[in-house]
Design an enzyme around this catalytic site. Structure first.
Site, PDB file in Angstrom:
ATOM      1  N   ASP A 261      51.933   9.306  64.011  1.00  0.00           N
ATOM      2  CA  ASP A 261      51.913   9.425  65.582  1.00  0.00           C
ATOM      3  C   ASP A 261      50.639   9.156  65.999  1.00  0.00           C
ATOM      4  O   ASP A 261      49.642  10.003  65.907  1.00  0.00           O
ATOM      5  CB  ASP A 261      52.246  10.818  65.754  1.00  0.00           C
ATOM      6  CG  ASP A 261      52.065  10.975  67.337  1.00  0.00           C
ATOM      7  OD1 ASP A 261      52.343   9.896  68.183  1.00  0.00           O
ATOM      8  OD2 ASP A 261      52.217  12.123  68.026  1.00  0.00           O
TER       9      ASP A 261
ATOM     10  N   ASP B 270      51.039   4.804  71.586  1.00  0.00           N
ATOM     11  CA  ASP B 270      51.748   5.915  71.135  1.00  0.00           C
ATOM     12  C   ASP B 270      52.911   5.651  70.343  1.00  0.00           C
ATOM     13  O   ASP B 270      54.099   5.300  70.732  1.00  0.00           O
ATOM     14  CB  ASP B 270      52.140   6.841  72.255  1.00  0.00           C
ATOM     15  CG  ASP B 270      52.921   8.081  71.783  1.00  0.00           C
ATOM     16  OD1 ASP B 270      52.658   8.533  70.611  1.00  0.00           O
ATOM     17  OD2 ASP B 270      53.342   8.787  72.423  1.00  0.00           O
TER      18      ASP B 270
END
Length: 488
Positions: A313, A95
């Site tokens: 992201d 992430d």
């Protein structure tokens, strides 16, 4: 897990060209010259031997990557880490939209015990690791996290703690510990040796929302953000890893990819500067073009502020456009293809029924960033295939809209099939279209100050994290050590 779900995993092996490799090796004959021995057995012996001989050589840490961007299959990329003494395996989502590495801990409320993914979940027990230490409020590392809102302190027990809320409504809370992160360092050729570094990470005692579900459950989240509590920042500050990491996520059904701490070197990479003083990886998106024509969107729509901006992201599965940019984008695509497809709306999403290849019908899209860097999206980078209707394939726009939001999020849908380089020292992000099943060259600054290049390639005896129902791709290679992250 930035705004939504999505993740990374990787498995790899690589070839390192190290100038520090000893000029003389003591040779032994371990096998009779007249006997045939499998190459894999010879390589295994060499790895053990050279691991003993090259203790002082710098190298790269190799991580396995699994998962896919496809929301109907996995919808995230994840990797396997080893923590503690003795080391245990933990599967964590990759992430770039968050900072902190955290894993589920014993007596956790809401933590899944089984997963629909082909992995065995584990919970971390600080009491079972001989090298684990609790982080107190007076620890300077806790103070570093307070500055970036990644940690808090309990005056009752002097324990450094955290609470994270993600964009999909899920959340986690717990406390910080320090322990060893174990790495497999790749040296000259395919030679490996084990190494470790002490890091601070989160021990989750509570999970809510989608994090409690077992269908795609993992042990935690590996935040690759740029704040002080991220693993990559910790390793860089210790001088054991460069302040740059790269990934290349495979977009086919096999999934997997490449994740390296180091800079992937590829001649077609273009760079755009990061927006300074931001908690996430914000880029300055200036315009969007469809079929070479710039859309009529006010540039201030993409300006970075507290509630606007463009974020990279890997924890988001799809991609999202600022509300004011979404309708012009949809209208431009529909106008371009209306003579060749049948536009339909399905569950509020703009879709198209087609009977031929999307590459023959749909236009290229260009996201144009500061510094003259453009990201070219193929149809498969902004469309998602769903079920067929009457013999026609139904493709829907994968770029979504967050109602009332000015945030643009570049998730795995557009990140896949590209090299991405996060140069934190140079405060820039670079990318290039790439076949992520191929090997890559990785550059890193060694402890001697020299630039070292790694040809990260797939070895014939590379193995996946486990036997999975979809094929796992042995991922390329990663530089000297790892990273960590979290969102909001």
């Amino acid at each position: 897990m930035g705004f939504l779900a999505g993740i990374v995993i990787l498995m790899s092996a690589a070839t390192v060209l190290c100038s520090s490799f000893p000029s003389t090796l003591v040779l032994e004959r371990a096998f009779p010259a007249d006997h045939r021995v499998p190459l894999s057995q010879l390589r295994a012996r060499d790895r053990v031997r050279h691991g003993r001989m090259l203790q002082s050589s710098s190298g790269i840490a190799d991580f396995p990557v699994e998962g896919t961007f496809d929301p109907f299959r996995v919808g995230l990329y994840y990797t396997k880490l080893q923590l503690g003494s003795p080391p245990r395996d933990y599967y964590v989502q990759i992430d770039t939209g968050s900072d902190v590495l955290w894993v589920s801990c014993g007596s956790c409320n809401g933590c899944p015990e089984t997963s629909g993914l082909p992995i065995q979940l584990n919970s971390f027990d600080p009491g079972s690791s001989s090298t684990s230490q609790f982080i107190s409020c007076t620890d300077k590392r806790c103070s570093l996290g307070v500055q970036s809102s990644d940690s808090d302190c309990s005056t009752q027990n002097n324990q450094c703690s955290y609470t994270f809320q993600y964009g999909d409504g899920s959340g986690t809370s717990g406390y910080y510990v320090s322990d060893l992160l174990h790495l497999q360092t790749i040296l000259e050729g395919s030679m490996t040796q084990n190494s470790s570094a002490s890091i601070v990470f989160g021990c989750s005692t509570l999970q809510t929302g989608d994090l409690t579900k077992s269908d795609r459950a993992v042990d935690g989240i590996f935040g690759f953000g740029q704040q002080g509590m991220s693993v990559i920042s910790q390793l860089a500050s210790q001088g054991v890893a460069p302040n740059v990491f790269s990934h290349c996520l495979r977009g086919d059904t096999s999934g997997g990819g490449i994740l390296v701490i180091g800079e992937i070197v590829e001649p077609n990479i273009v760079y755009s500067p990061l927006v300074p003083s931001q908690p996430h990886y914000n880029l300055n998106l200036q315009s969007i073009s469809v079929n070479g024509q710039a859309l009529q969107i006010d540039p201030t729509v993409f300006a970075t502020s507290s509630n606007r901006g463009t974020i990279v992201d890997s924890g988001t599965t799809l991609a999202y456009l600022a509300a004011e940019a979404y309708d012009p984008f949809i209208n431009a695509i529909t106008t371009t293809v209306s003579q060749s497809v049948r536009p339909v709306v399905s569950n509020g999403n703009q879709c198209y029924l087609i009977t031929s290849s999307i590459n023959d019908i749909f236009p290229q899209v260009a996201l144009n960033f500061a510094g003259g860097a453009s990201m070219i999206l193929r149809p498969q980078d902004y469309l998602i295939q769903q079920s067929s209707v009457g013999g026609a394939a139904r493709w829907c726009i994968g770029l979504q809209k967050i109602q009332g939001s000015g945030i643009t999020i570049l998730g795995d849908l557009v990140l896949k099939d590209r090299i991405f380089v996060y140069d934190l020292g140079g405060q820039r992000i670079g990318w290039a279209n790439y076949d992520c099943s191929l090997s890559v060259n990785v550059s890193a600054t060694s402890r001697t100050g020299k630039s070292e290049y790694v040809n990260a390639g797939q070895l014939s005896d590379s193995t996946s994290l486990h036997n999975s129902p979809y094929q796992l791709i042995p991922v390329m290679l990663i530089l000297y050590m790892l990273g960590n992250f979290l969102f909001l």
